[in-house]
Design a protein around this motif. Structure first.
Motif, PDB file in Angstrom:
ATOM      1  N   LYS A 226       0.753  -1.246  -0.006  1.00  0.00           N
ATOM      2  CA  LYS A 226       0.083  -0.046  -0.033  1.00  0.00           C
ATOM      3  C   LYS A 226       0.987   1.196  -0.008  1.00  0.00           C
ATOM      4  O   LYS A 226       0.739   2.286  -1.042  1.00  0.00           O
ATOM      5  N   PRO A 227       1.723   1.405   0.955  1.00  0.00           N
ATOM      6  CA  PRO A 227       2.456   2.642   0.948  1.00  0.00           C
ATOM      7  C   PRO A 227       3.530   2.638  -0.219  1.00  0.00           C
ATOM      8  O   PRO A 227       3.680   3.780  -1.039  1.00  0.00           O
ATOM      9  N   TYR A 228       4.164   1.584  -0.594  1.00  0.00           N
ATOM     10  CA  TYR A 228       4.815   1.599  -2.056  1.00  0.00           C
ATOM     11  C   TYR A 228       3.982   1.938  -3.305  1.00  0.00           C
ATOM     12  O   TYR A 228       4.483   2.935  -3.952  1.00  0.00           O
ATOM     13  N   THR A 229       2.819   1.494  -3.410  1.00  0.00           N
ATOM     14  CA  THR A 229       1.778   1.970  -4.458  1.00  0.00           C
ATOM     15  C   THR A 229       1.523   3.465  -4.516  1.00  0.00           C
ATOM     16  O   THR A 229       1.906   4.162  -5.403  1.00  0.00           O
ATOM     17  N   GLN A 230       1.200   3.932  -3.191  1.00  0.00           N
ATOM     18  CA  GLN A 230       1.125   5.307  -3.084  1.00  0.00           C
ATOM     19  C   GLN A 230       2.264   6.102  -3.516  1.00  0.00           C
ATOM     20  O   GLN A 230       1.994   7.203  -4.166  1.00  0.00           O
ATOM     21  N   ASN A 231       3.242   5.737  -2.922  1.00  0.00           N
ATOM     22  CA  ASN A 231       4.366   6.529  -3.167  1.00  0.00           C
ATOM     23  C   ASN A 231       4.730   6.537  -4.760  1.00  0.00           C
ATOM     24  O   ASN A 231       5.240   7.814  -5.382  1.00  0.00           O
ATOM     25  N   CYS A 232       4.572   5.448  -5.536  1.00  0.00           N
ATOM     26  CA  CYS A 232       4.857   5.511  -6.855  1.00  0.00           C
ATOM     27  C   CYS A 232       3.677   6.373  -7.661  1.00  0.00           C
ATOM     28  O   CYS A 232       4.136   7.170  -8.628  1.00  0.00           O
ATOM     29  N   LEU A 233       2.564   6.275  -7.096  1.00  0.00           N
ATOM     30  CA  LEU A 233       1.589   7.026  -7.847  1.00  0.00           C
ATOM     31  C   LEU A 233       1.743   8.598  -7.722  1.00  0.00           C
ATOM     32  O   LEU A 233       1.568   9.314  -8.515  1.00  0.00           O
ATOM     33  N   ASP A 234       2.274   8.982  -6.447  1.00  0.00           N
ATOM     34  CA  ASP A 234       2.755  10.454  -6.154  1.00  0.00           C
ATOM     35  C   ASP A 234       3.952  10.763  -7.263  1.00  0.00           C
ATOM     36  O   ASP A 234       3.812  11.691  -7.804  1.00  0.00           O
ATOM     37  N   LEU A 235       4.799   9.877  -7.510  1.00  0.00           N
ATOM     38  CA  LEU A 235       5.954  10.159  -8.374  1.00  0.00           C
ATOM     39  C   LEU A 235       5.258  10.389  -9.767  1.00  0.00           C
ATOM     40  O   LEU A 235       5.955  11.161 -10.697  1.00  0.00           O
ATOM     41  N   GLU A 237       2.501  11.181 -10.655  1.00  0.00           N
ATOM     42  CA  GLU A 237       1.544  12.465 -10.711  1.00  0.00           C
ATOM     43  C   GLU A 237       2.572  13.801 -11.017  1.00  0.00           C
ATOM     44  O   GLU A 237       2.102  14.700 -11.816  1.00  0.00           O
ATOM     45  N   ALA A 238       3.757  13.669 -10.218  1.00  0.00           N
ATOM     46  CA  ALA A 238       4.571  14.872 -10.262  1.00  0.00           C
ATOM     47  C   ALA A 238       5.550  14.812 -11.466  1.00  0.00           C
ATOM     48  O   ALA A 238       5.620  15.848 -12.075  1.00  0.00           O
ATOM     49  N   GLU A 239       5.689  13.603 -12.193  1.00  0.00           N
ATOM     50  CA  GLU A 239       6.117  13.332 -13.432  1.00  0.00           C
ATOM     51  C   GLU A 239       5.399  13.955 -14.523  1.00  0.00           C
ATOM     52  O   GLU A 239       5.908  14.432 -15.421  1.00  0.00           O
ATOM     53  N   ALA A 240       4.118  13.523 -14.571  1.00  0.00           N
ATOM     54  CA  ALA A 240       3.337  13.599 -15.653  1.00  0.00           C
ATOM     55  C   ALA A 240       2.352  14.758 -15.642  1.00  0.00           C
ATOM     56  O   ALA A 240       1.947  15.323 -16.705  1.00  0.00           O
ATOM     57  N   GLY A 241       2.308  15.492 -14.387  1.00  0.00           N
ATOM     58  CA  GLY A 241       1.604  16.714 -14.266  1.00  0.00           C
ATOM     59  C   GLY A 241       0.205  16.672 -14.019  1.00  0.00           C
ATOM     60  O   GLY A 241      -0.745  17.583 -14.228  1.00  0.00           O
ATOM     61  N   VAL A 242      -0.299  15.321 -13.897  1.00  0.00           N
ATOM     62  CA  VAL A 242      -1.755  14.768 -13.928  1.00  0.00           C
ATOM     63  C   VAL A 242      -1.762  13.606 -13.167  1.00  0.00           C
ATOM     64  O   VAL A 242      -0.994  12.975 -12.968  1.00  0.00           O
ATOM     65  N   LYS A 243      -2.903  13.543 -12.265  1.00  0.00           N
ATOM     66  CA  LYS A 243      -3.369  12.368 -11.623  1.00  0.00           C
ATOM     67  C   LYS A 243      -3.502  11.227 -12.598  1.00  0.00           C
ATOM     68  O   LYS A 243      -4.246  10.998 -13.875  1.00  0.00           O
ATOM     69  N   PRO A 244      -2.699  10.066 -12.289  1.00  0.00           N
ATOM     70  CA  PRO A 244      -2.904   8.720 -13.116  1.00  0.00           C
ATOM     71  C   PRO A 244      -4.008   7.966 -12.689  1.00  0.00           C
ATOM     72  O   PRO A 244      -4.773   8.184 -11.785  1.00  0.00           O
ATOM     73  N   ILE A 245      -4.260   6.871 -13.802  1.00  0.00           N
ATOM     74  CA  ILE A 245      -5.563   6.074 -13.663  1.00  0.00           C
ATOM     75  C   ILE A 245      -5.045   4.947 -13.588  1.00  0.00           C
ATOM     76  O   ILE A 245      -4.134   4.215 -14.465  1.00  0.00           O
ATOM     77  N   ILE A 246      -5.203   4.012 -12.579  1.00  0.00           N
ATOM     78  CA  ILE A 246      -5.005   2.769 -12.249  1.00  0.00           C
ATOM     79  C   ILE A 246      -6.005   1.882 -13.119  1.00  0.00           C
ATOM     80  O   ILE A 246      -7.084   1.853 -13.193  1.00  0.00           O
ATOM     81  N   ARG A 247      -5.340   1.110 -14.153  1.00  0.00           N
ATOM     82  CA  ARG A 247      -6.303   0.392 -15.003  1.00  0.00           C
ATOM     83  C   ARG A 247      -6.319  -1.121 -15.032  1.00  0.00           C
ATOM     84  O   ARG A 247      -7.554  -1.730 -14.989  1.00  0.00           O
TER      85      ARG A 247
END
Length: 380
Positions: A226-235, A237-247
């Motif tokens: 859980k924390p690893y996934t959240q950290n990766c999602l934050d990375l 979003e910071a890299e792409a400039g938009v909230k990602p979508i878990i498909r």
């Protein structure tokens, strides 16, 4: 009339009268033509008035990059070698030649269209950050994305094959990235969040036990995934400039749960685990609905000399296929050597051992994951 005028003119009779009649005919003909034109004009439908719509002030919706979570035990973590320990035999290049793949250099150079953060370890090692093989070498749980390439499997350890380059490993992310790269771009890549733990299961016991069973042993999920996934999602979003979508959620596990009593409880435990993940990360799913996160499972090895039990490995695979049928938005890749229509993936040489896929099978497994994603329009 024309014949009459032509004849009389030739014969030279009544020339003056005829001349006047011809003039009257021309005059009458002109009036007739004008009237006809006016009549036709009155029959043409008028053009509708064209309204000019004001330009929309709304910006088009920006869709975030697609994300897939890859997890499970060692065959997801990546215990497969892509070359021999001495580097003299190129297992992966040989497999690519056999599969007719001529553009495989990207697997060694890196695939910028698909970026991966990886995090994994051997059985009993997850409590020691130094034993975790990850793209972020200093603080593994924070994650770090790199272009997908060989070396993103587990490091060599006592659980898997030992010796040689500690990054001489690959998992199914490689074949998956190879096929998905045509559906992304370097400017808008697909992201893999990969976390695999060798030997992990839903009913492990003993001092080194590591479980996905969130009801009896939530530590693996709560303190790692859980924390690893959240950290990766934050990375992302910071890299792409938009909230990602878990498909999607890609799962390769079950070898540790092939005792029949574990198989009997497997569906409930798996559903509870995936259900919690979907709930916790629902805000990253399409339309904010966790049920839109697809689940892609895969059968375990059930071929000759399987380490999991000749019959129970087949029983597990039957259950996995049944779960895919009965669960919405869920699939299972038939990798079986025994079930009808199975891919017949193999463990052992070259590149694997008695419990881990050989190089070709690991790569084919990844391509099969990608096929499910592509064929079912899971990229949005």
């Amino acid at each position: 009339m024309l014949n009459f005028c032509y004849t009389d003119t030739i014969q030279g009779k009544r020339s003056d009268i005829l001349k006047g009649e011809i003039m009257n005919f021309k005059h009458t003909k002109g009036i007739f033509a004008l009237g006809t034109a006016l009549l036709l004009a009155s029959c043409v439908a008028p053009k509708p008035a064209q309204s000019i719509e004001p330009a929309s002030s709304e910006e088009p919706e920006v869709v975030g990059p697609s994300v897939f979570i890859l997890t499970g035990q060692s065959n997801m973590e990546g215990q497969t070698q892509y070359e021999s320990s001495d580097g003299k035999t190129q297992y992966l290049r040989n497999a690519l030649d056999k599969l007719g793949i001529e553009d495989g250099d990207c697997l060694f150079d890196g695939i910028p269209e698909v970026r991966t953060s990886y995090y994994g370890c051997g059985y009993g090692e997850i409590g020691d950050p130094k034993q975790i093989h990850a793209s972020n070498k200093e603080t593994p749980i924070e994650g770090k994305f790199e272009n997908t390439k060989v070396g993103m499997g587990a490091k060599a350890n006592s659980w898997g094959s030992s010796g040689g380059n500690t990054e001489n490993r690959m998992g199914p992310e490689l074949g998956c990235a190879y096929k998905l790269r045509e559906h992304a771009s370097e400017e808008k890549p697909i992201y893999f969040i990969k976390a695999g733990v060798s030997g992990s299961g839903f009913a492990q016991t003993g001092s080194n036990a590591i479980n996905w069973n969130i009801e009896e042993d939530p530590n693996l999920y709560d303190k790692h995934l859980k924390p690893y996934t959240q950290n990766c999602l934050d990375l992302i979003e910071a890299e792409a400039g938009v909230k990602p979508i878990i498909r999607g959620f890609l799962w390769m596990q079950g070898e540790s749960d092939t005792e029949q009593k574990k198989i009997d409880a497997y569906e409930d435990r798996f559903d509870a685990f995936v259900g919690k993940l979907k709930k916790d990360f629902a805000s990253y799913a399409k339309d904010g609905n966790g049920s839109n996160i697809a689940v892609i499972d895969a059968c375990i090895y059930d071929g000759p000399n399987t380490q999991w039990g000749a019959q129970t490995s087949v029983n597990m695979n039957n259950l996995k296929m049944q779960m895919a049928e009965s669960h919405e938005n869920q699939w299972c890749i038939n990798t079986s050597c025994k079930l009808e229509g199975g891919m017949g993936l193999k463990v052992g040489d070259p590149g694997g051992d008695s419990m881990h896929y050989n190089t070709e099978s690991s790569f084919r497994l990844g391509m099969a994951f990608a096929d499910v994603i592509i064929d079912n329009n899971l990229l949005g």
